[in-house]
Write a protein that holds these residues in place. Structure first.
Motif, short mmCIF file in Angstrom:
data_model
loop_
_atom_site.label_atom_id
_atom_site.label_comp_id
_atom_site.label_asym_id
_atom_site.label_seq_id
_atom_site.Cartn_x
_atom_site.Cartn_y
_atom_site.Cartn_z
N ASP A 168 0.81 -1.18 0.13
CA ASP A 168 0.34 0.54 0.16
C ASP A 168 0.67 1.30 -0.14
OD1 ASP A 168 -1.59 2.00 0.32
OD2 ASP A 168 -2.33 1.39 2.14
N PRO A 169 1.17 2.10 -1.00
CA PRO A 169 1.65 2.77 -1.00
C PRO A 169 1.00 4.54 0.08
CG PRO A 169 0.04 3.59 -3.02
CD PRO A 169 0.11 1.91 -2.32
N LYS A 170 0.23 4.16 -0.13
CA LYS A 170 -0.09 5.31 1.21
C LYS A 170 0.18 5.11 2.31
CE LYS A 170 -4.17 7.44 -1.50
NZ LYS A 170 -5.10 7.41 -1.53
N GLY A 171 -0.20 3.72 2.82
CA GLY A 171 0.42 3.36 3.93
C GLY A 171 2.07 3.70 4.01
N ALA A 172 2.55 3.24 2.97
CA ALA A 172 4.37 3.58 3.31
C ALA A 172 4.52 5.00 3.63
CB ALA A 172 5.66 2.88 1.97
N ASN A 173 3.97 5.87 2.20
CA ASN A 173 4.13 7.59 2.68
C ASN A 173 3.76 7.75 3.70
OD1 ASN A 173 4.76 9.40 1.78
ND2 ASN A 173 2.69 10.00 1.88
N LEU A 174 3.06 7.51 4.62
CA LEU A 174 2.27 7.55 6.09
C LEU A 174 3.33 6.86 7.02
CD1 LEU A 174 -1.79 6.95 6.58
CD2 LEU A 174 0.11 8.74 6.57
N LEU A 175 3.37 5.98 7.10
CA LEU A 175 5.09 5.55 7.84
C LEU A 175 6.85 6.52 7.68
CD1 LEU A 175 6.68 3.17 9.71
CD2 LEU A 175 7.37 1.79 7.81
N GLY A 176 6.85 6.45 6.61
CA GLY A 176 7.41 7.65 6.23
C GLY A 176 7.61 9.25 6.96
N VAL A 177 6.19 9.71 7.57
CA VAL A 177 6.22 10.85 7.55
C VAL A 177 5.83 10.36 9.49
CG1 VAL A 177 4.18 12.46 8.71
CG2 VAL A 177 4.46 11.45 5.87
N ALA A 178 5.99 9.80 9.58
CA ALA A 178 6.01 9.46 11.50
C ALA A 178 7.03 8.82 11.46
CB ALA A 178 4.87 7.66 11.83
N ARG A 179 8.16 8.54 10.91
CA ARG A 179 9.44 8.11 10.61
C ARG A 179 10.44 9.76 10.98
NH1 ARG A 179 10.82 2.22 7.86
NH2 ARG A 179 10.28 1.11 9.06
N ALA A 180 9.98 10.75 10.49
CA ALA A 180 10.39 11.64 10.28
C ALA A 180 9.86 12.94 10.80
CB ALA A 180 9.63 12.90 9.31
N ALA A 181 8.87 12.56 12.14
CA ALA A 181 8.25 13.07 12.85
C ALA A 181 9.39 12.82 14.16
CB ALA A 181 7.26 13.09 13.15
N ALA A 182 9.19 11.63 14.20
CA ALA A 182 10.44 11.08 15.38
C ALA A 182 11.31 11.18 14.78
CB ALA A 182 10.04 9.21 15.11
N GLY A 183 12.08 11.57 13.77
CA GLY A 183 13.72 11.83 14.18
C GLY A 183 14.03 10.74 13.02
N ASP A 184 13.66 10.09 12.37
CA ASP A 184 14.34 9.23 12.24
C ASP A 184 14.81 9.13 10.54
OD1 ASP A 184 15.46 6.19 10.62
OD2 ASP A 184 13.64 5.37 11.86
N LEU A 185 15.19 9.93 9.99
CA LEU A 185 15.26 10.23 8.64
C LEU A 185 15.93 8.94 7.75
CD1 LEU A 185 16.27 13.85 8.86
CD2 LEU A 185 14.35 13.09 9.06
N ASP A 186 16.68 8.60 8.34
CA ASP A 186 16.74 8.01 7.40
C ASP A 186 16.35 6.41 7.34
OD1 ASP A 186 19.54 7.48 7.44
OD2 ASP A 186 19.94 6.80 8.65
N GLY A 187 15.06 6.06 8.23
CA GLY A 187 13.86 5.19 8.40
C GLY A 187 12.57 5.77 7.35
N ALA A 188 12.46 7.04 7.00
CA ALA A 188 11.74 7.76 7.19
C ALA A 188 12.12 8.00 5.07
CB ALA A 188 12.02 9.27 7.09
N ARG A 189 13.44 8.11 4.73
CA ARG A 189 13.62 7.83 3.79
C ARG A 189 13.24 6.19 2.71
NH1 ARG A 189 17.33 10.65 -0.56
NH2 ARG A 189 17.98 12.02 1.24
N GLN A 190 13.41 5.32 3.52
CA GLN A 190 13.91 4.11 2.78
C GLN A 190 12.06 3.80 2.87
OE1 GLN A 190 14.11 0.93 5.93
NE2 GLN A 190 14.90 -0.35 4.54
#
Length: 93
Positions: free
Chosen positions: A4-26
């Motif tokens: 699900d691309p929207k789910g992956a995008n939301l996961l990235g947003v959550a990771r970025a908000a938590a400061g995990d830019l590497d996880g967000a990028r992935q």
């Protein structure tokens, strides 16, 4: 769902908000692979590029979107924001 691309995008947003830019990028890269025409992960990848001080990479990502769709308003506005941040008022118009 892992496909699900929207789910992956939301996961990235959550990771970025938590400061995990590497996880967000992935997560954003996964999203972009799942849905190549879906703009949000490209925009979010550009934001990560900017956060890491790589305005050239952000600009290149967004220009690739505009090259495919010259009416991509959100990409055009993001490019204008980058130009303004660089002090390029003419490039922002």
């Amino acid at each position: 769902s892992p496909r699900d691309p929207k789910g992956a995008n939301l996961l990235g947003v959550a990771r970025a908000a938590a400061g995990d830019l590497d996880g967000a990028r992935q997560a954003f890269e996964t999203c972009a692979r799942l849905a190549p025409g879906y703009f949000p992960p490209i925009y979010n990848l550009a934001r990560i590029d900017l956060a890491r001080g790589d305005a050239a990479a952000a600009q290149a990502r967004l220009e690739a979107v505009v090259a495919k769709d010259p009416r991509a308003d959100t990409a055009l506005m993001a490019l204008a924001d980058i130009a303004l941040e660089k002090g390029d008022r003419e490039g922002a118009v």
